[in-house]
Enzyme design. Sequence first.
Site, short mmCIF file in Angstrom:
data_model
loop_
_atom_site.label_atom_id
_atom_site.label_comp_id
_atom_site.label_asym_id
_atom_site.label_seq_id
_atom_site.Cartn_x
_atom_site.Cartn_y
_atom_site.Cartn_z
N LYS A 66 -1.27 -10.34 48.01
CA LYS A 66 -1.44 -10.82 46.64
C LYS A 66 -2.70 -10.29 45.95
O LYS A 66 -2.69 -10.02 44.75
CB LYS A 66 -1.43 -12.35 46.61
CG LYS A 66 -0.05 -12.92 46.91
CD LYS A 66 -0.02 -14.42 46.93
CE LYS A 66 1.37 -14.89 47.33
NZ LYS A 66 1.48 -16.34 47.40
N ASP A 102 2.27 -18.96 41.16
CA ASP A 102 2.14 -19.92 42.27
C ASP A 102 1.59 -21.27 41.80
O ASP A 102 2.10 -22.32 42.20
CB ASP A 102 1.19 -19.38 43.35
CG ASP A 102 1.86 -18.38 44.26
OD1 ASP A 102 3.11 -18.37 44.33
OD2 ASP A 102 1.14 -17.60 44.91
N PRO A 154 -17.03 -18.33 54.71
CA PRO A 154 -17.58 -19.03 53.56
C PRO A 154 -17.76 -18.16 52.32
O PRO A 154 -17.64 -18.63 51.19
CB PRO A 154 -18.93 -19.57 54.05
CG PRO A 154 -19.15 -19.01 55.40
CD PRO A 154 -17.90 -18.39 55.90
P1 ATR Z 1 -2.61 -16.10 51.91
O1 ATR Z 1 -2.04 -15.14 50.92
O2 ATR Z 1 -1.58 -16.93 52.62
O3 ATR Z 1 -3.71 -16.93 51.37
P2 ATR Z 1 -4.67 -14.62 53.22
O4 ATR Z 1 -5.15 -14.07 51.93
O5 ATR Z 1 -4.62 -13.73 54.43
O6 ATR Z 1 -3.20 -15.18 53.07
O7 ATR Z 1 -5.52 -15.96 53.53
C1 ATR Z 1 -5.33 -16.69 54.69
C2 ATR Z 1 -6.22 -17.91 54.63
O8 ATR Z 1 -6.06 -18.68 55.83
C3 ATR Z 1 -7.70 -17.57 54.55
O9 ATR Z 1 -8.37 -18.59 53.83
C4 ATR Z 1 -8.09 -17.59 56.03
O10 ATR Z 1 -9.46 -17.78 56.27
P3 ATR Z 1 -10.46 -16.49 56.25
O11 ATR Z 1 -10.71 -16.18 54.80
O12 ATR Z 1 -11.68 -16.98 56.95
O13 ATR Z 1 -9.76 -15.39 56.97
C5 ATR Z 1 -7.32 -18.77 56.51
N1 ATR Z 1 -7.07 -18.80 57.96
C6 ATR Z 1 -6.22 -18.02 58.65
N2 ATR Z 1 -6.20 -18.36 59.95
C7 ATR Z 1 -7.09 -19.39 60.10
C8 ATR Z 1 -7.53 -20.20 61.20
N3 ATR Z 1 -7.05 -20.00 62.42
N4 ATR Z 1 -8.43 -21.17 60.94
C9 ATR Z 1 -8.92 -21.38 59.70
N5 ATR Z 1 -8.54 -20.64 58.62
C10 ATR Z 1 -7.64 -19.67 58.80
#
Ligand code: ATR
Length: 280
Positions: A66, A102, A154
């Site tokens: 996205k 969304d 963060p």
């Molecule tokens: P989406 O389009 O579904 O938001 P994305 O842009 O890859 O997909 O974002 C995934 C989100 O899930 C992010 O906020 C990610 O945290 P990071 O920015 O630190 O990567 C979060 N996420 C994925 N796996 C996680 C986990 N095991 N624990 C906590 N947060 C997780």
Amino acid sequence: MTAHYAVFGHPVAHSLSPRIHAAFAKQMGIAMEYVAIDASPADFASAVSAFATVGGRGANVTLPHKERAAALCSQLSERARRAGAVNTLKRVGLQWHGDNTDGEGLVRDLTGRHGLDLRARRVLLLGAGGAARGVAPALLDAGIQELWIVNRTPEKADALADALGQPDRVHTRYLADLPNLGNYDMIVNATSAGRGEADFKLPFRLAEARALAVDLSYGEAAIPFLAWAQAAGCEPRIDGLGMLVEQAAESFAIWHGQRPETDEVYAELRAHADALHTAD
Ligand code: ATR
């Protein structure tokens, strides 16, 4: 002539979008082809231009593309710009215009289908990726009082808060701060942490009694967070299936100028999901 539409994702084989759009097209009497295209992050840009070359008129974009999709557009809607993420591409001349449905989809599902009032809510948003970025502006526009963003990384939470530009209502905290954050009457899981993990570990005291819990995923991916929410006493607990159908209807309207009815498609998918106990 049959118009060409698609959803780009990775993985995307189990996406419900082709089914939803086929139902909408039938309802509206529009001839369209809508397929799922799997493209890795490295191949996304070339896959989208190849799609344009074969006559692609519009596309949905899902995880994990996205934010990448926003970069391909020569024009962004106001809400896509605020989100920094695009879930709907429309071909205009030789360019892509990007929008993000969304947030509108989520708010319509919560307020319309579920009859909930979002105004004055103190909201905890878990995640700061494409899904979180898509819904945050619409939640603020729907009148929530405060948005607290917590993300494993963060810096991404801070970047989202900056992009939203409302420092009086939008705050970020570290994941490690969760035990001390007080409680919320709405908790939204916009992380992909449910995919592949059995447990969702959050302090129960984050949820006020009868807090609204929302997972932007559906099917198996939503189970860990919604199970946590049940144990924490959240009520109601809502998965992302309704949002999926509503955002699809908004995308359909962008492409075809008419918004389809969503109740029948939603009921069909919900019945199917309940029968399987999972939907993906
Ligand atoms: P989406 O389009 O579904 O938001 P994305 O842009 O890859 O997909 O974002 C995934 C989100 O899930 C992010 O906020 C990610 O945290 P990071 O920015 O630190 O990567 C979060 N996420 C994925 N796996 C996680 C986990 N095991 N624990 C906590 N947060 C997780």
